[in-house]
Design an enzyme around this catalytic site. Structure first.
Site, PDB file in Angstrom:
ATOM      1  N   ARG A  40     -70.871  38.945 -94.940  1.00 40.62           N
ATOM      2  CA  ARG A  40     -71.588  38.041 -94.018  1.00 40.62           C
ATOM      3  C   ARG A  40     -71.837  36.686 -94.708  1.00 40.62           C
ATOM      4  NH1 ARG A  40     -72.138  39.209 -88.558  1.00 40.62           N
ATOM      5  NH2 ARG A  40     -73.885  37.746 -88.604  1.00 40.62           N
TER       6      ARG A  40
ATOM      7  N   THR B 183     -72.525  31.662 -87.785  1.00 43.29           N
ATOM      8  CA  THR B 183     -71.684  31.863 -86.599  1.00 43.29           C
ATOM      9  C   THR B 183     -71.038  30.552 -86.152  1.00 43.29           C
ATOM     10  OG1 THR B 183     -73.177  33.637 -85.914  1.00 43.29           O
ATOM     11  CG2 THR B 183     -71.692  32.756 -84.235  1.00 43.29           C
TER      12      THR B 183
ATOM     13  N   PHE C  64     -71.711  33.963 -72.762  1.00 44.31           N
ATOM     14  CA  PHE C  64     -70.391  33.675 -73.326  1.00 44.31           C
ATOM     15  C   PHE C  64     -69.487  34.902 -73.389  1.00 44.31           C
ATOM     16  CE2 PHE C  64     -73.326  34.403 -76.926  1.00 44.31           C
ATOM     17  CZ  PHE C  64     -72.686  35.445 -77.587  1.00 44.31           C
TER      18      PHE C  64
ATOM     19  N   TYR D  78     -67.239  44.413 -78.143  1.00 43.03           N
ATOM     20  CA  TYR D  78     -68.340  43.462 -78.013  1.00 43.03           C
ATOM     21  C   TYR D  78     -69.346  43.882 -76.938  1.00 43.03           C
ATOM     22  CZ  TYR D  78     -66.583  39.867 -81.231  1.00 43.03           C
ATOM     23  OH  TYR D  78     -66.214  39.158 -82.353  1.00 43.03           O
TER      24      TYR D  78
ATOM     25  N   GLU E 268     -67.801  50.321 -86.068  1.00 38.46           N
ATOM     26  CA  GLU E 268     -66.681  49.379 -85.930  1.00 38.46           C
ATOM     27  C   GLU E 268     -65.446  49.861 -86.690  1.00 38.46           C
ATOM     28  OE1 GLU E 268     -69.514  45.465 -85.125  1.00 38.46           O
ATOM     29  OE2 GLU E 268     -68.364  45.564 -86.992  1.00 38.46           O
TER      30      GLU E 268
ATOM     31  N   LYS F 182     -59.780  36.538 -86.673  1.00 41.95           N
ATOM     32  CA  LYS F 182     -59.720  36.330 -85.220  1.00 41.95           C
ATOM     33  C   LYS F 182     -58.467  35.544 -84.807  1.00 41.95           C
ATOM     34  CE  LYS F 182     -64.707  36.709 -84.350  1.00 41.95           C
ATOM     35  NZ  LYS F 182     -65.900  35.988 -83.813  1.00 41.95           N
TER      36      LYS F 182
ATOM     37  N   ARG G  11     -65.934  30.388 -92.406  1.00 44.64           N
ATOM     38  CA  ARG G  11     -66.092  29.666 -91.135  1.00 44.64           C
ATOM     39  C   ARG G  11     -66.153  28.159 -91.343  1.00 44.64           C
ATOM     40  NH1 ARG G  11     -70.082  34.234 -88.453  1.00 44.64           N
ATOM     41  NH2 ARG G  11     -68.478  35.268 -87.198  1.00 44.64           N
TER      42      ARG G  11
ATOM     43  N   ASN H  42     -64.321  31.151 -84.341  1.00 47.01           N
ATOM     44  CA  ASN H  42     -64.916  30.955 -85.667  1.00 47.01           C
ATOM     45  C   ASN H  42     -64.244  31.785 -86.762  1.00 47.01           C
ATOM     46  OD1 ASN H  42     -65.906  33.401 -84.863  1.00 47.01           O
ATOM     47  ND2 ASN H  42     -68.071  32.852 -84.965  1.00 47.01           N
TER      48      ASN H  42
ATOM     49  N   HIS I 292     -64.792  37.951 -88.032  1.00 48.25           N
ATOM     50  CA  HIS I 292     -65.906  38.833 -87.664  1.00 48.25           C
ATOM     51  C   HIS I 292     -66.249  39.689 -88.867  1.00 48.25           C
ATOM     52  CE1 HIS I 292     -68.304  41.935 -85.622  1.00 48.25           C
ATOM     53  NE2 HIS I 292     -67.656  42.774 -86.408  1.00 48.25           N
TER      54      HIS I 292
END
Ligand code: IDP
Ligand code: MG
Length: 139
Positions: free
Chosen positions: A86, A92, A58, A50, A127, A10, A103, A113, A116
């Site tokens: 993950r 998160t 948010f 998203y 995706e 990100k 993270r 964070n 993704h």
């Protein structure tokens, strides 16, 4: 089972020069990179990506953050790649992420964070196809 999953480094992590360290953690976890590129998302592209979160409070902040700078998107492959990535990302909220996770190491806030990762086989497929053509994925 060999799976594919989708990853984004990100904008916060790219800006902080943490891309290389994050990719190294991915490789060290036994995942391989099948496609990768740096892009800057448009607002429409980020909103589309998203869309599942469009009703969340948010959402607008998240989209603004995701277009604040370039991101590095990739297609990853490996044994149980979806759950493995993950786990490697951590919770998160970086404050709740386990030691040794991306993270925990690099996340700045619950929004910024660092990364993704797809949450299921169906979302991984959607995706990956959102960002890569089949010609861009190494066989
Ligand atoms: P995930 O990235 O761990 O799958 P999701 O719930 O799918 O988490 O949320 C997508 C992204 O939205 C998160 O990675 C984070 O950047 C942002 N986000 C999630 N929850 C919040 C929140 O409560 N406040 C601000 N941003 C959030
Ligand atoms: Mg998610």
């Amino acid at each position: 089972m060999i799976e594919s999953t989708f990853s984004i480094v990100k904008p916060d992590a790219v800006a902080a020069k943490q891309t290389g360290a994050i990719i190294q953690m991915i490789l060290d976890a036994g995942l391989s990179v099948k496609a990768m590129k740096m892009i800057r998302l448009t607002r429409a592209q980020a909103e589309g990506f998203y869309a599942v979160h469009s009703a969340r409070p948010f959402f607008n902040d998240l989209v603004t953050y995701m277009i604040s700078g370039p991101v590095v998107v990739s297609c990853l492959e490996g044994e149980n790649a979806i759950a493995k990535y993950r786990d490697l990302m951590g919770a998160t909220d970086p404050a709740k992420a386990a030691p040794g996770t991306i993270r925990k190491n690099f996340g700045k806030s619950i929004e910024a964070n660092a990364c993704h990762g797809s949450d299921a086989a169906e979302t991984a497929k959607v995706e990956i196809a959102y960002f890569f053509s089949s010609l861009e994925i190494v066989g």
